[in-house]
Scaffold this motif. Structure first.
Motif, PDB file in Angstrom:
ATOM      1  N   ARG B 259     -44.648  33.187  27.396  1.00  0.00           N
ATOM      2  CA  ARG B 259     -43.715  32.355  26.619  1.00  0.00           C
ATOM      3  C   ARG B 259     -42.389  33.063  26.371  1.00  0.00           C
ATOM      4  N   GLN B 260     -42.490  34.357  26.072  1.00  0.00           N
ATOM      5  CA  GLN B 260     -41.248  35.100  25.821  1.00  0.00           C
ATOM      6  C   GLN B 260     -40.362  35.130  27.065  1.00  0.00           C
ATOM      7  N   ARG B 261     -41.034  35.309  28.203  1.00  0.00           N
ATOM      8  CA  ARG B 261     -40.313  35.347  29.470  1.00  0.00           C
ATOM      9  C   ARG B 261     -39.601  34.015  29.715  1.00  0.00           C
ATOM     10  N   ARG B 262     -40.347  32.928  29.513  1.00  0.00           N
ATOM     11  CA  ARG B 262     -39.762  31.609  29.713  1.00  0.00           C
ATOM     12  C   ARG B 262     -38.612  31.387  28.734  1.00  0.00           C
ATOM     13  N   GLN B 263     -38.810  31.857  27.501  1.00  0.00           N
ATOM     14  CA  GLN B 263     -37.763  31.673  26.496  1.00  0.00           C
ATOM     15  C   GLN B 263     -36.483  32.408  26.882  1.00  0.00           C
ATOM     16  N   GLU B 264     -36.665  33.627  27.417  1.00  0.00           N
ATOM     17  CA  GLU B 264     -35.490  34.387  27.848  1.00  0.00           C
ATOM     18  C   GLU B 264     -34.741  33.623  28.932  1.00  0.00           C
ATOM     19  N   LEU B 265     -35.517  33.103  29.904  1.00  0.00           N
ATOM     20  CA  LEU B 265     -34.890  32.358  30.996  1.00  0.00           C
ATOM     21  C   LEU B 265     -34.160  31.127  30.462  1.00  0.00           C
ATOM     22  N   GLN B 266     -34.797  30.469  29.491  1.00  0.00           N
ATOM     23  CA  GLN B 266     -34.173  29.284  28.917  1.00  0.00           C
ATOM     24  C   GLN B 266     -32.873  29.649  28.210  1.00  0.00           C
ATOM     25  N   GLU B 267     -32.894  30.781  27.507  1.00  0.00           N
ATOM     26  CA  GLU B 267     -31.679  31.198  26.809  1.00  0.00           C
ATOM     27  C   GLU B 267     -30.543  31.452  27.789  1.00  0.00           C
ATOM     28  N   GLU B 268     -30.892  32.087  28.931  1.00  0.00           N
ATOM     29  CA  GLU B 268     -29.864  32.318  29.954  1.00  0.00           C
ATOM     30  C   GLU B 268     -29.258  30.998  30.399  1.00  0.00           C
ATOM     31  N   GLN B 269     -30.124  30.027  30.626  1.00  0.00           N
ATOM     32  CA  GLN B 269     -29.636  28.737  31.104  1.00  0.00           C
ATOM     33  C   GLN B 269     -28.820  28.015  30.037  1.00  0.00           C
ATOM     34  N   MET B 270     -29.241  28.154  28.769  1.00  0.00           N
ATOM     35  CA  MET B 270     -28.477  27.545  27.678  1.00  0.00           C
ATOM     36  C   MET B 270     -27.074  28.141  27.628  1.00  0.00           C
ATOM     37  N   ALA B 271     -27.007  29.450  27.849  1.00  0.00           N
ATOM     38  CA  ALA B 271     -25.711  30.116  27.819  1.00  0.00           C
ATOM     39  C   ALA B 271     -24.840  29.602  28.967  1.00  0.00           C
ATOM     40  N   ARG B 272     -25.445  29.446  30.151  1.00  0.00           N
ATOM     41  CA  ARG B 272     -24.691  28.919  31.300  1.00  0.00           C
ATOM     42  C   ARG B 272     -24.165  27.521  31.000  1.00  0.00           C
ATOM     43  N   LEU B 273     -25.038  26.698  30.406  1.00  0.00           N
ATOM     44  CA  LEU B 273     -24.655  25.321  30.097  1.00  0.00           C
ATOM     45  C   LEU B 273     -23.486  25.282  29.127  1.00  0.00           C
ATOM     46  N   ALA B 274     -23.602  26.107  28.078  1.00  0.00           N
ATOM     47  CA  ALA B 274     -22.560  26.113  27.053  1.00  0.00           C
ATOM     48  C   ALA B 274     -21.216  26.477  27.679  1.00  0.00           C
ATOM     49  N   LYS B 275     -21.269  27.395  28.667  1.00  0.00           N
ATOM     50  CA  LYS B 275     -20.053  27.841  29.330  1.00  0.00           C
ATOM     51  C   LYS B 275     -19.491  26.750  30.241  1.00  0.00           C
ATOM     52  N   ALA B 276     -20.404  26.098  30.970  1.00  0.00           N
ATOM     53  CA  ALA B 276     -19.965  25.185  32.024  1.00  0.00           C
ATOM     54  C   ALA B 276     -19.595  23.795  31.517  1.00  0.00           C
ATOM     55  N   LEU B 277     -20.212  23.366  30.423  1.00  0.00           N
ATOM     56  CA  LEU B 277     -19.977  21.994  29.976  1.00  0.00           C
ATOM     57  C   LEU B 277     -19.506  21.947  28.534  1.00  0.00           C
ATOM     58  N   ASP B 278     -18.351  21.352  28.356  1.00  0.00           N
ATOM     59  CA  ASP B 278     -17.818  21.226  27.011  1.00  0.00           C
ATOM     60  C   ASP B 278     -18.189  19.839  26.485  1.00  0.00           C
ATOM     61  N   LEU B 279     -19.448  19.715  26.065  1.00  0.00           N
ATOM     62  CA  LEU B 279     -19.947  18.417  25.607  1.00  0.00           C
ATOM     63  C   LEU B 279     -20.764  18.625  24.346  1.00  0.00           C
ATOM     64  N   PRO B 280     -20.791  17.632  23.455  1.00  0.00           N
ATOM     65  CA  PRO B 280     -21.703  17.715  22.314  1.00  0.00           C
ATOM     66  C   PRO B 280     -23.133  17.896  22.827  1.00  0.00           C
ATOM     67  N   GLN B 281     -23.806  18.919  22.311  1.00  0.00           N
ATOM     68  CA  GLN B 281     -25.125  19.247  22.839  1.00  0.00           C
ATOM     69  C   GLN B 281     -26.218  19.023  21.797  1.00  0.00           C
ATOM     70  N   ILE B 282     -27.298  18.374  22.222  1.00  0.00           N
ATOM     71  CA  ILE B 282     -28.439  18.165  21.336  1.00  0.00           C
ATOM     72  C   ILE B 282     -29.666  18.754  22.018  1.00  0.00           C
ATOM     73  N   VAL B 283     -30.394  19.576  21.294  1.00  0.00           N
ATOM     74  CA  VAL B 283     -31.544  20.249  21.895  1.00  0.00           C
ATOM     75  C   VAL B 283     -32.836  19.603  21.408  1.00  0.00           C
ATOM     76  N   LEU B 284     -33.732  19.304  22.345  1.00  0.00           N
ATOM     77  CA  LEU B 284     -35.033  18.747  21.978  1.00  0.00           C
ATOM     78  C   LEU B 284     -36.134  19.739  22.342  1.00  0.00           C
ATOM     79  N   PRO B 285     -37.151  19.843  21.492  1.00  0.00           N
ATOM     80  CA  PRO B 285     -38.200  20.834  21.742  1.00  0.00           C
ATOM     81  C   PRO B 285     -39.169  20.389  22.841  1.00  0.00           C
TER      82      PRO B 285
END
Lengths: 389, 336
Positions: B259-285
Motif C-alpha cells: 500500500r505504501q508503494r502504491r501510495q508513493e506512486l499515486q503521490e507522484e502522479q498527483m504531483a504531475r497532474l497538479a503541474k500539468a493541469l490548471d483545473l479545480p481538482q476533486i479527489v475521491l477515495p
C-alpha cells in the motif's frame, strides 16, 4: 513480498502451449483490460522459445512500442532486437493504409483506384465506418499469414463489446458494399429497370434533405467507382473467415475481475462458441494482491477490535486487500465457469506500469508459470520465462 | 463552492475520461450530490452499459424511456438509431425514416457523414437541455479517445455537410457545447501514469478543438492515507501483548509495504497532474469493493461534497438565479 494469488484454486499460467504450437493467437476483450500488453508478452515468449513471432496492435496509444523500446510502430513488421533465440517483430495497424492497398490490389485499372482513393466518402469510410478497424485487422492478419514469414502471429483486437463485431467484420464490409443502396445506384446503368430508377431518385431526395446533397453525391460517386470490385472483396472475406476458424488459430480472452467485465466476456465466449470457436486461454488481468490466507471478515473483525492501537491500521489495511481479493475471487470463478477456457492465467496488478521488457517479463511469469510448464511440445519449451526474471 | 453552485454551473455536465477510471461511478455520485441539494437530475448513458443502473441497485438495463433510479434521479439511454427515427418523425420525415431503417441505408448515410450518429445523440441531449428535462443533465460520455471524436463531431460535420437537417442539428449542438452556461465537461482520471497522460491530452484537445469549458477534474481511486503503516507488526504486537499467528507479521508487513508503494506512486502522479493541469481538482477515495453499490456511491458523493466545498467560488459570470442564497457546504444527506 508474499506471492500474490487471487481467486479460487484454479490452475494458473497455462498459456505455454499456445505460444509453442499455434500459428495465430487472437487476443480479445473489453477495453482497458491490458489486451495489448498480453499480446506483446505472448509474442515475446514465442521468440524466447526460438520461434519467429510477430505481434500486431491496434492500440494507437503506442504502449506496445514503448514497452518494446521503440519510438513508433509502422504498419508493417518491424524487427525488435533482443537476447532471444527466435525473432520478434511488431507492427501497428494503420486502418486507412491497409484499406488503400486493398483497393489498389482489387481495382481493375489504376484510374479506378485513384478515383476511389480520392473520394471523400471513401475517406470517411476508411476512417470511420463502424467495424472497419476490425476488418482491416483481420485483413492484415490474413496478409501476414499468407507471407508465411512467421511461425506465430499474435494480434490484439479493437475493444469490442461483442465478439460478433470482430468475427463478422468481413461479412459486414461486404454486406455494406453489397448494400441495396448500391444496387439502386447501379440500376440506371442496367437496361429495363426504369422503375427502380424512380425509386432511387425518391430515396436520394429524402436522404439529401437530411444530410445534404453533397454528401449523397460523394456516396453515389464512390459506389459507381467501386463497381466490379465487390467480387474480389467477397472472395477474400470468405477466406478470412476460414482463417479465423482454422485449428491453428487460438482465441485468448483478456478480462479484469469485475462484474461488468465478467458479463461482457461471458457473452463474448458464448458468441464464439456459437460460431464453433473454443476459447483456448483466459487471462484475468490486474487482480489485486492477496496477502495471507485469512478470511476478509476475520481480518476486518481484528481491525475493528484493535482499532486505536498501533496494530489497528495494519489490520485495516490487510482487511482492505482481503476484501478485494475475496470479491475478485468470486468473479474469477464465474469467469472460469462461463468461458470454459482450456488454460487460465491470473496476472496481479503490478506495483508499476508495464513500460519496458522487464515489465513484460514480469507478466510472462504469470502467463507461463513453471509449475504449469505444459506438455512441453518442443525442446525449447523448458520454461524460459522462469529464468527471465 | 457549494454543491448546488458546482452542479448548476451548466445545465449539461459531460463526465469524460479513459475507460476504467470510474466515469459511471462519478456520474452516479454527482447525481446523488445534486439530488441531495434539491435538484432534479437526469443521467444519460450511451453505450447500453449496465453499470449505471446497477450502481443504483437495479439489474434492469436502461432504455430509451426515462426511468427513476432514486429520489430526484431519472436516467435513460440514447442510441443514434432511436434518436434519428424520433427526429425524423418530429420533422415530418417519417417516410425517409422508415426507408433508412429498413434498407440498411442508415449505415451508408452515417458513413457519408461521419459523426452523424454522435450528432444525433448530442442533438437529443440538446433537445432535453432546451426542454429543461431536469435541473441538471449528466451525460456519461464514451471512453476517452471516443469522447473526443464524439464531442468533435459537431465541428467536423459543420465542415463537411453544407446543407440538410443534420447540418442544422450540428450547428445547434456546437452552440450548446461552446456555451459554458449550457454545457461543461467534468474530467475523470485515476492517479496512474497512462490515465494521467491521457487526461492531460484530452483536457487540451477538448478546450482547443471542441471549445467546451471544463468544470474540473475528478481524481478517482486514491488510496485513503492510513497512518501507522510503518509500524513493525512484531514489535507493536509485543508491546500490546497481542499474539500473532506464525507468518502473520510477514503478511501484515507485505500488505503495508504494498500500500505504501502504491501510495508513493499515486503521490507522484498527483504531483504531475497538479503541474500539468490548471483545473479545480476533486479527489475521491479508492473503495475496497469490486462492484460498487449505492452505499459506496454515497460515500463518494460525500467525498465530492467535501471536495467541492474546498474549491473557491468562481468569479461571478452571468447572473444565475439558482446559485443565489447558497449556504456553506451542507452535509450530504444519505437518508431520504
Amino acid at each position: 513480498m508474499t506471492a500474490a494469488t487471487a481467486g479460487g484454486g484454479q490452475p494458473n499460467g497455462g498459456l505455454s502451449d499456445l505460444v509453442s504450437s499455434r500459428s495465430v493467437v487472437v487476443c480479445c476483450g473489453p477495453g482497458g483490460v491490458g489486451k495489448t500488453t498480453v499480446a506483446g508478452v505472448l509474442a515475446l515468449e514465442a521468440s524466447r522459445r526460438g520461434r519467429r513471432a510477430v505481434v500486431m496492435t491496434v492500440d494507437p496509444a503506442k504502449r506496445l512500442a514503448d514497452a518494446l523500446g521503440l519510438q513508433n510502430l509502422p504498419n508493417w513488421p518491424h524487427r525488435v532486437d533482443g537476447p532471444w533465440p527466435g525473432e520478434l517483430w511488431a507492427l501497428m495497424l494503420d486502418t486507412k493504409a491497409t484499406f488503400d492497398s486493398l483497393v489498389t490490389k482489387y481495382s481493375r485499372r489504376q484510374t479506378q483506384a485513384q478515383a476511389i482513393l480520392a473520394n471523400r466518402f471513401y475517406k470517411n469510410m476508411a476512417e470511420g465506418l463502424s467495424g472497419i478497424q476490425e476488418y482491416m485487422a483481420i485483413e492484415k492478419l490474413f496478409e501476414l499469414n499468407d507471407e508465411k514469414r512467421f511461425d506465430l502471429i499474435v494480434i490484439d483486437t479493437p475493444p469490442t463489446r461483442n465478439a460478433l463485431d470482430f468475427l463478422d467484420a468481413p461479412r459486414r464490409l461486404t454486406g455494406f458494399i453489397d448494400n441495396k443502396f448500391y444496387k439502386f445506384l447501379m440500376a440506371p446503368s442496367r437496361p429495363g429497370l426504369k422503375a427502380l430508377n424512380v425509386a432511387t431518385a425518391a430515396i436520394l431526395r429524402g436522404v439529401s434533405k437530411v444530410v445534404g446533397s453533397e454528401v449523397v453525391a460523394d456516396a453515389v460517386t464512390f459506389f459507381q467507382a467501386f463497381e466490379g470490385m465487390e467480387e474480389g472483396f467477397r472472395d477474400r472475406s470468405h477466406r478470412m473467415r476460414g482463417l479465423l476458424a482454422d485449428s491453428g488459430t487460438a482465441f485468448v480472452l483478456v478480462a479484469s475481475p469485475r462484474r461488468d467485465a465478467v458479463r461482457e466476456v461471458g457473452f463474448f465466449a458464448d458468441k464464439l462458441r456459437q460460431s464453433g470457436i473454443l476459447v483456448k486461454g483466459l487471462v484475468v488481468n490486474r487482480t489485486h494482491p492477496r496477502f495471507g490466507t485469512g478470511l476478509a471478515e476475520s481480518d476486518r473483525e481484528r481491525a475493528l477490535t484493535l482499532a486505536g492501537t498501533p496494530l489497528g491500521p495494519l489490520y485495516e489495511n490487510l482487511a482492505d486487500f482481503s476484501q478485494m481479493a475475496a470479491a475478485e475471487g468470486s468473479h474469477i470463478d464465474s469467469l472460469v465457469a462461463k468461458v470454459r477456457a482450456q488454460a487460465l492465467a491470473k496476472v496481479p496488478e503490478l506495483s508499476t506500469d508495464v513500460h519496458d521488457l522487464d515489465g513484460m517479463s514480469e507478466i510472462a511469469r504469470y502467463l507461463f508459470a513453471p509449475d504449469e510448464a505444459a506438455p512441453a511440445p518442443t525442446a525449447t519449451a523448458t520454461s524460459p520465462a522462469a529464468t527471465a526474471i | 463552492m457549494d454543491p448546488r453552485e458546482f452542479v448548476t454551473q451548466s445545465r449539461v455536465v459531460i463526465v469524460a475520461g479513459k475507460g476504467g477510471v470510474g466515469k459511471t461511478t462519478v456520474s452516479a455520485a454527482l447525481a446523488r450530490m445534486a439530488a441531495s441539494a434539491g435538484l432534479s437530475v437526469l443521467i444519460v448513458e450511451l453505450e447500453g452499459k449496465s453499470g449505471l443502473a446497477s450502481a443504483f441497485g437495479s439489474l434492469e438495463m436502461l432504455g430509451y424511456t426515462e426511468r427513476t433510479l432514486a429520489p430526484g434521479i431519472k436516467a435513460r439511454s440514447i442510441t443514434a438509431d432511436e434518436a434519428l427515427l424520433e427526429y425524423l418523425d418530429e420533422h415530418a420525415l417519417s417516410k425517409v425514416a422508415r426507408k433508412l431503417a429498413t434498407s440498411g441505408l442508415i449505415d451508408v448515410v452515417s458513413t457519408a457523414a461521419p459523426g452523424i450518429k454522435d450528432i444525433l445523440i448530442l442533438g437529443k441531449v440538446k433537445q432535453l437541455e432546451q426542454a429543461r428535462a431536469a435541473d441538471v443533465i449528466i451525460l456519461d460520455a464514451p471512453a476517452a479517445g471516443h469522447a473526443l471524436s464524439f464531442l468533435m463531431s459537431a465541428r467536423a460535420l459543420v465542415d463537411v455537410v453544407r446543407s440538410g437537417v443534420v447540418r442544422t442539428q450540428a450547428q445547434g449542438v456546437l452552440e450548446m457545447l461552446t456555451d459554458a452556461r449550457r454545457c461543461q465537461v467534468l474530467l475523470v482520471t485515476i492517479p496512474e501514469e497512462t490515465p494521467v497522460n491521457e487526461v492531460v491530452e484530452t483536457a487540451d484537445a477538448l478546450q482547443d478543438k471542441v471549445g467546451v469549458a471544463l468544470a474540473g477534474l475528478v481524481v478517482n481511486g486514491l488510496y485513503p492515507v492510513l497512518d501507522g503503516l510503518d509500524a513493525d507488526p512484531e514489535k507493536v504486537a509485543d508491546a500490546q501483548s497481542v499474539g500473532l499467528f506464525e507468518g502473520e507479521a510477514d503478511v501484515l508487513r507485505a500488505a503495508a509495504t504494498f500500500r505504501q508503494r502504491r501510495q508513493e506512486l499515486q503521490e507522484e502522479q498527483m504531483a504531475r497532474l497538479a503541474k500539468a493541469l490548471d483545473l479545480p481538482q476533486i479527489v475521491l477515495p479508492a473503495i475496497f469493493a469490486v462492484d460498487l453499490g449505492l452505499s459506496d456511491v454515497d460515500t463518494l458523493a460525500q467525498a465530492l461534497v467535501d471536495g467541492v466545498a474546498a474549491l473557491p467560488s468562481p468569479p461571478p459570470q452571468a447572473p444565475s438565479a439558482s446559485a443565489a442564497g447558497s449556504k456553506p457546504a451542507p452535509a450530504f444527506r444519505t437518508s431520504w
